[in-house]
Design an enzyme around this catalytic site. Structure first.
Site, PDB file in Angstrom:
ATOM      1  N   TYR A 485       0.881  -1.171   0.000  1.00  0.00           N
ATOM      2  CA  TYR A 485       0.000   0.000   0.000  1.00  0.00           C
ATOM      3  C   TYR A 485       0.921   1.224   0.000  1.00  0.00           C
ATOM      4  O   TYR A 485       0.912   2.049   0.915  1.00  0.00           O
ATOM      5  CB  TYR A 485      -0.923  -0.004   1.226  1.00  0.00           C
ATOM      6  CG  TYR A 485      -2.024  -1.039   1.184  1.00  0.00           C
ATOM      7  CD1 TYR A 485      -2.236  -1.832   0.054  1.00  0.00           C
ATOM      8  CD2 TYR A 485      -2.880  -1.223   2.272  1.00  0.00           C
ATOM      9  CE1 TYR A 485      -3.250  -2.782   0.015  1.00  0.00           C
ATOM     10  CE2 TYR A 485      -3.897  -2.167   2.238  1.00  0.00           C
ATOM     11  CZ  TYR A 485      -4.072  -2.949   1.110  1.00  0.00           C
ATOM     12  OH  TYR A 485      -5.081  -3.883   1.083  1.00  0.00           O
TER      13      TYR A 485
HETATM   14  C1  LIG Z   1      -7.098  -2.010  -7.259  1.00  0.00           C
HETATM   15  C2  LIG Z   1      -6.019  -2.564  -6.375  1.00  0.00           C
HETATM   16  C3  LIG Z   1      -6.298  -3.675  -5.578  1.00  0.00           C
HETATM   17  C4  LIG Z   1      -5.319  -4.208  -4.757  1.00  0.00           C
HETATM   18  N1  LIG Z   1      -5.634  -5.295  -3.980  1.00  0.00           N
HETATM   19  C5  LIG Z   1      -4.686  -5.825  -3.177  1.00  0.00           C
HETATM   20  C6  LIG Z   1      -4.971  -6.966  -2.361  1.00  0.00           C
HETATM   21  O1  LIG Z   1      -6.078  -7.486  -2.358  1.00  0.00           O
HETATM   22  N2  LIG Z   1      -3.974  -7.442  -1.568  1.00  0.00           N
HETATM   23  C7  LIG Z   1      -2.734  -6.888  -1.543  1.00  0.00           C
HETATM   24  O2  LIG Z   1      -1.872  -7.397  -0.833  1.00  0.00           O
HETATM   25  N3  LIG Z   1      -2.442  -5.820  -2.298  1.00  0.00           N
HETATM   26  C8  LIG Z   1      -3.386  -5.276  -3.109  1.00  0.00           C
HETATM   27  N4  LIG Z   1      -3.065  -4.196  -3.878  1.00  0.00           N
HETATM   28  C9  LIG Z   1      -1.691  -3.673  -3.847  1.00  0.00           C
HETATM   29  C10 LIG Z   1      -0.796  -4.451  -4.815  1.00  0.00           C
HETATM   30  O3  LIG Z   1      -0.465  -5.713  -4.250  1.00  0.00           O
HETATM   31  C11 LIG Z   1       0.503  -3.678  -5.062  1.00  0.00           C
HETATM   32  O4  LIG Z   1       0.205  -2.438  -5.636  1.00  0.00           O
HETATM   33  C12 LIG Z   1       1.462  -4.487  -5.964  1.00  0.00           C
HETATM   34  O5  LIG Z   1       2.757  -3.988  -5.816  1.00  0.00           O
HETATM   35  C13 LIG Z   1       1.031  -4.403  -7.399  1.00  0.00           C
HETATM   36  O6  LIG Z   1       1.797  -5.208  -8.234  1.00  0.00           O
HETATM   37  P1  LIG Z   1       1.825  -4.856  -9.799  1.00  0.00           P
HETATM   38  O7  LIG Z   1       2.755  -5.799 -10.449  1.00  0.00           O
HETATM   39  O8  LIG Z   1       0.441  -4.763 -10.307  1.00  0.00           O
HETATM   40  O9  LIG Z   1       2.375  -3.376  -9.744  1.00  0.00           O
HETATM   41  P2  LIG Z   1       3.599  -2.609 -10.429  1.00  0.00           P
HETATM   42  O10 LIG Z   1       3.190  -1.183 -10.336  1.00  0.00           O
HETATM   43  O11 LIG Z   1       3.910  -3.163 -11.757  1.00  0.00           O
HETATM   44  O12 LIG Z   1       4.807  -2.900  -9.446  1.00  0.00           O
HETATM   45  C14 LIG Z   1       4.826  -2.504  -8.104  1.00  0.00           C
HETATM   46  C15 LIG Z   1       6.265  -2.377  -7.604  1.00  0.00           C
HETATM   47  O13 LIG Z   1       6.954  -3.611  -7.783  1.00  0.00           O
HETATM   48  C16 LIG Z   1       8.030  -3.469  -8.707  1.00  0.00           C
HETATM   49  N5  LIG Z   1       8.018  -4.629  -9.596  1.00  0.00           N
HETATM   50  C17 LIG Z   1       7.015  -4.966 -10.460  1.00  0.00           C
HETATM   51  N6  LIG Z   1       7.336  -6.106 -11.088  1.00  0.00           N
HETATM   52  C18 LIG Z   1       8.537  -6.501 -10.620  1.00  0.00           C
HETATM   53  C19 LIG Z   1       9.384  -7.609 -10.909  1.00  0.00           C
HETATM   54  N7  LIG Z   1       9.034  -8.523 -11.792  1.00  0.00           N
HETATM   55  N8  LIG Z   1      10.564  -7.704 -10.255  1.00  0.00           N
HETATM   56  C20 LIG Z   1      10.915  -6.765  -9.356  1.00  0.00           C
HETATM   57  N9  LIG Z   1      10.167  -5.698  -9.043  1.00  0.00           N
HETATM   58  C21 LIG Z   1       8.975  -5.563  -9.671  1.00  0.00           C
HETATM   59  C22 LIG Z   1       7.753  -2.179  -9.441  1.00  0.00           C
HETATM   60  O14 LIG Z   1       8.922  -1.607  -9.949  1.00  0.00           O
HETATM   61  C23 LIG Z   1       7.086  -1.352  -8.380  1.00  0.00           C
HETATM   62  O15 LIG Z   1       8.053  -0.812  -7.515  1.00  0.00           O
HETATM   63  C24 LIG Z   1      -4.030  -3.626  -4.715  1.00  0.00           C
HETATM   64  C25 LIG Z   1      -3.757  -2.520  -5.498  1.00  0.00           C
HETATM   65  C26 LIG Z   1      -4.738  -1.981  -6.321  1.00  0.00           C
HETATM   66  C27 LIG Z   1      -4.427  -0.771  -7.142  1.00  0.00           C
END
Ligand SMILES: Cc1cc2nc3c(=O)[nH]c(=O)nc-3n(C[C@H](O)[C@H](O)[C@H](O)COP(=O)(O)OP(=O)(O)OC[C@H]3O[C@@H](n4cnc5c(N)ncnc54)[C@H](O)[C@@H]3O)c2cc1C
Ligand SMILES: *[C@@H]1O[C@H](CO)[C@@H](O)[C@H](O)[C@H]1NC(C)=O
Ligand SMILES: *[C@@H]1O[C@H](CO)[C@@H](O)[C@H](O)[C@H]1NC(C)=O
Ligand SMILES: *[C@@H]1O[C@H](CO)[C@@H](O)[C@H](O)[C@H]1NC(C)=O
Ligand SMILES: *[C@@H]1O[C@H](CO)[C@@H](O)[C@H](O)[C@H]1NC(C)=O
Ligand SMILES: *[C@@H]1O[C@H](CO)[C@@H](O)[C@H](O)[C@H]1NC(C)=O
Ligand SMILES: CC(=O)N[C@H]1CO[C@H](CO)[C@@H](O)[C@@H]1O
Length: 553
Positions: A485
């Site tokens: 978060y």
């Molecule tokens: C609508 C919504 C619902 C959510 N629901 C939940 C939930 O139910 N439970 C929960 O725990 N969290 C929840 N989240 C939070 C979510 O887990 C985090 O935002 C998570 O980091 C998102 O991962 P992403 O790959 O989509 O994001 P990205 O924006 O792609 O990545 C997030 C971070 O991780 C890094 N990163 C991405 N991919 C990699 C990789 N392959 N290797 C290394 N670093 C990487 C990025 O650089 C960035 O710093 C929610 C968020 C949103 C917006």
């Protein structure tokens, strides 16, 4: 119970319309330096079957902007005048990631890695300095091994894709991760990741048993070659700090063929609702681990009635790994005040519960879980807190009053109970340290749709004020927060140059507690030049020898 950080607003509330506010965004045209970067990518070579030329987008490619926009999941950053990547690389082969790392490093560009693009502060696609974005959207294959109950999942896959592929093969296997199907596996597992199965099985990151990663030198590692410390750090130490995780091997978990979900909307008088929430604190974290009973409070303009009065809604949602009758039997003696009835509950397969707890409705085909298109169309800001024991009734009242603010379009407060498996795993087992000490997590969210500076300030003021207000009632020293978060209000790294350990410790302790020091140690060891850096990445130590630092751990 929709797609928002686990417990979402009651059905129908978030029927916002997309408002596209056009603004002139800065375009960084490919300069000479950037041409030389692209040349470097070509030179680095790639297998003939996967030519790198097919996955490089500079601002002059016509699809550059749509690729950039597609995974910007927080509309707060879509229309902003933010600096754009010099180039976007959408690898279809691990060698493309290696080339991106090696060439970015040699050209002095930073890298932003994006999997699902849900970072609440946009850290996967925003940087204040010249950078290259590696967008893993094409690396999303998943292979499920039912017999051994595990799976290989590439980082660019979404949770919805993973859940869908599991359900294709088995009705009694599942994965304990978040409720929003468009969230990317890459970022989610990097920061812990939790969903409705957290009390039974813990975090998503707890189930990682192997991983492929490209390190700061462009080398590919698996669990064995990356070493224990790095393998520890990537399972919850926050995304974007230690390397680019290409794929994860995860353990799947068992669920019964039928699970139960219930939703109890209670429109009681205010005093009784507040008492119910107050009592929940003593009950929910201690319930049977097969049962998660969460609360979501919704307020703001969307709950305004004809007379102009705001009527916040309290929604109690639960997921039970078993039959409806059984959950009623459990709750009757332990939480009679909720007076949950059979009518509040539905029995279904686990994958159907994913659909309903996600965004969708009964009867929607499971294929909707494969759709990566942005599901919601608001601008949002999140903050989090942890509670050790309980919040006094008077503070719950203050919280409720703040939900009545007309300054906010939609405000939400979620309560997620811990206990169960969470208190059985040692705090140092993974970087995620908020386990045995806390009884529940609180999430505060503001959502709006007007892209003006005025609206942003108004909503940010609301969320910062309630966070301030809660200070005496939540965890202290550190005031714990959940790294997924993401909240830059709690501190950031220097934009240029090194960030001191002391400065980073301010937010580092909040996210990782006692594990922060070990993360710094691992970071210093595996990425001493601090190549994988962002606004809130783990800093490196310099001037202190590794031995003396590890001795102080
Ligand atoms: C609508 C919504 C619902 C959510 N629901 C939940 C939930 O139910 N439970 C929960 O725990 N969290 C929840 N989240 C939070 C979510 O887990 C985090 O935002 C998570 O980091 C998102 O991962 P992403 O790959 O989509 O994001 P990205 O924006 O792609 O990545 C997030 C971070 O991780 C890094 N990163 C991405 N991919 C990699 C990789 N392959 N290797 C290394 N670093 C990487 C990025 O650089 C960035 O710093 C929610 C968020 C949103 C917006
Ligand atoms: C709960 O309340 C919301 C908002 O009033 C409504 O849309 C939803 O259908 C209700 N859910 C149940 C199960 O009654
Ligand atoms: C966008 O930002 C750049 C520099 O950061 C500035 O020069 C430009 O005027 C800004 N444009 C708008 C429309 O705000
Ligand atoms: C991407 O978003 C920006 C900002 O809203 C907009 O100007 C641009 O037209 C969008 N590009 C595409 C292809 O939708
Ligand atoms: C995916 O979801 C978007 C937004 O909800 C919708 O417009 C689109 O039609 C969906 N695509 C498919 C293939 O179902
Ligand atoms: C957004 O807010 C601004 C400033 O408060 C206001 O002038 C504008 O009309 C609003 N736009 C919409 C679409 O409501
Ligand atoms: C993916 C893609 O089409 N990339 C192209 C972007 O533009 C450069 C230069 O014109 C091409 O070399 C790439 O193939």
């Amino acid at each position: 119970m929709k797609c928002f950080p686990i417990l979402a607003a009651p059905f129908g509330l978030i029927a916002f319309i997309i408002v596209v506010v056009l603004s002139t965004a800065t375009t960084s045209f490919c300069t000479q330096e950037c041409d030389s970067f692209v040349q470097c990518l070509f030179d680095y070579g790639s297998p003939n079957s996967n030519p790198i030329a097919n996955v490089i987008y500079t601002p002059s490619n016509s699809s550059y902007s749509s690729i950039l926009n597609f995974s910007i999941q927080n509309l707060r950053f879509l229309n902003k005048n933010i600096s754009k990547p010099l180039a976007i690389i959408t690898p279809s082969h691990v060698s493309h990631i290696q080339a991106a790392v090696i060439c970015s490093k040699s050209h002095g560009f930073q890298i932003r890695t994006r999997s699902g693009g849900h970072d609440f502060e946009g850290l996967s696609y925003i940087s204040g300095v010249p950078f290259v974005m590696v967008d893993l959207i094409n690396l999303n294959s998943i292979s499920i091994d039912v017999e051994n109950q595990n799976a290989w999942v590439e980082s660019g896959a979404t949770l919805g894709e993973l859940y869908y592929r599991i359900a294709e093969k088995s009705q009694t296997l599942a994965f304990p991760a978040g409720s929003c199907p468009t969230v990317g596996v890459g970022g989610h597992l990097s920061g812990g990741g939790y969903g409705w199965l957290i009390r039974k099985y813990g975090l998503a990151a707890d189930h990682v048993i192997d991983a492929y990663l490209v390190d700061a030198n462009g080398k590919v590692h698996n669990k064995e070659s990356m070493g224990e410390d790095l393998f520890w750090a990537i399972r919850g130490g926050g995304g974007g700090c230690f390397g680019i995780v290409v794929a994860w091997k995860v353990k799947l978990v068992e669920v019964p063929a039928r699970v139960t979900i219930c939703e109890a909307n209670r429109t009681l008088e205010e005093d009784r609702i507040l008492k119910l929430i107050h009592e929940w604190q003593y009950v929910a974290p201690k319930l049977d681990a097969n049962l998660l009973l969460g609360i979501s409070l919704t307020g703001g303009k969307v709950t305004e009635d004809e007379e102009g009065k705001i009527n916040p809604i309290a929604s109690f949602s639960l997921m039970f790994l078993g039959k409806a009758e059984e959950v009623l039997t459990i709750l009757k003696p332990t939480f009679p005040q909720l007076s949950l009835t059979k009518e509040d509950c539905l029995e279904m397969s686990w994958i159907q519960s994913v659909l309903l707890m996600g965004w969708f409705q009964k009867g929607d085909p499971l294929e909707v879980l494969l759709n990566r298109t942005r599901l919601y169309s608001e601008i949002s800001k999140i903050k989090s807190d942890y509670v050790k024991e309980h919040i006094p009734l008077v503070a719950l009242k203050g919280m409720w009053e703040r939900l009545k603010s007309k300054d906010v379009e939609l405000s939400q407060i979620m309560f997620v109970p811990y206990g169960g498996k969470m208190s059985e795993v040692d705090d140092s087992e993974t970087p995620f340290s908020h386990r045995s000490d806390y009884s529940y997590l609180v999430g505060y969210i503001a959502k709006w749709k007007n892209g003006s500076v005025e609206a942003e300030e108004r909503h940010l003021n609301w969320i910062r004020e309630i966070y301030d207000y809660m200070t005496p009632f939540v965890s202290k020293s550190p005031r714990a927060a959940y790294v997924n978060y993401r909240d830059l209000d709690i501190g950031t790294n220097n934009k240029y140059g090194r960030t001191s350990y002391k400065r980073a410790r301010v937010w580092g302790l909040k996210y990782f507690g006692k594990n922060f020091d070990k993360l710094v140690y691992v970071k210093t060891k595996v990425d001493p030049s601090d190549f994988f850096r962002h606004q809130q990445s783990i800093p490196t130590l310099s001037g202190i020898s590794e031995e003396s630092f590890s001795a102080s751990l």
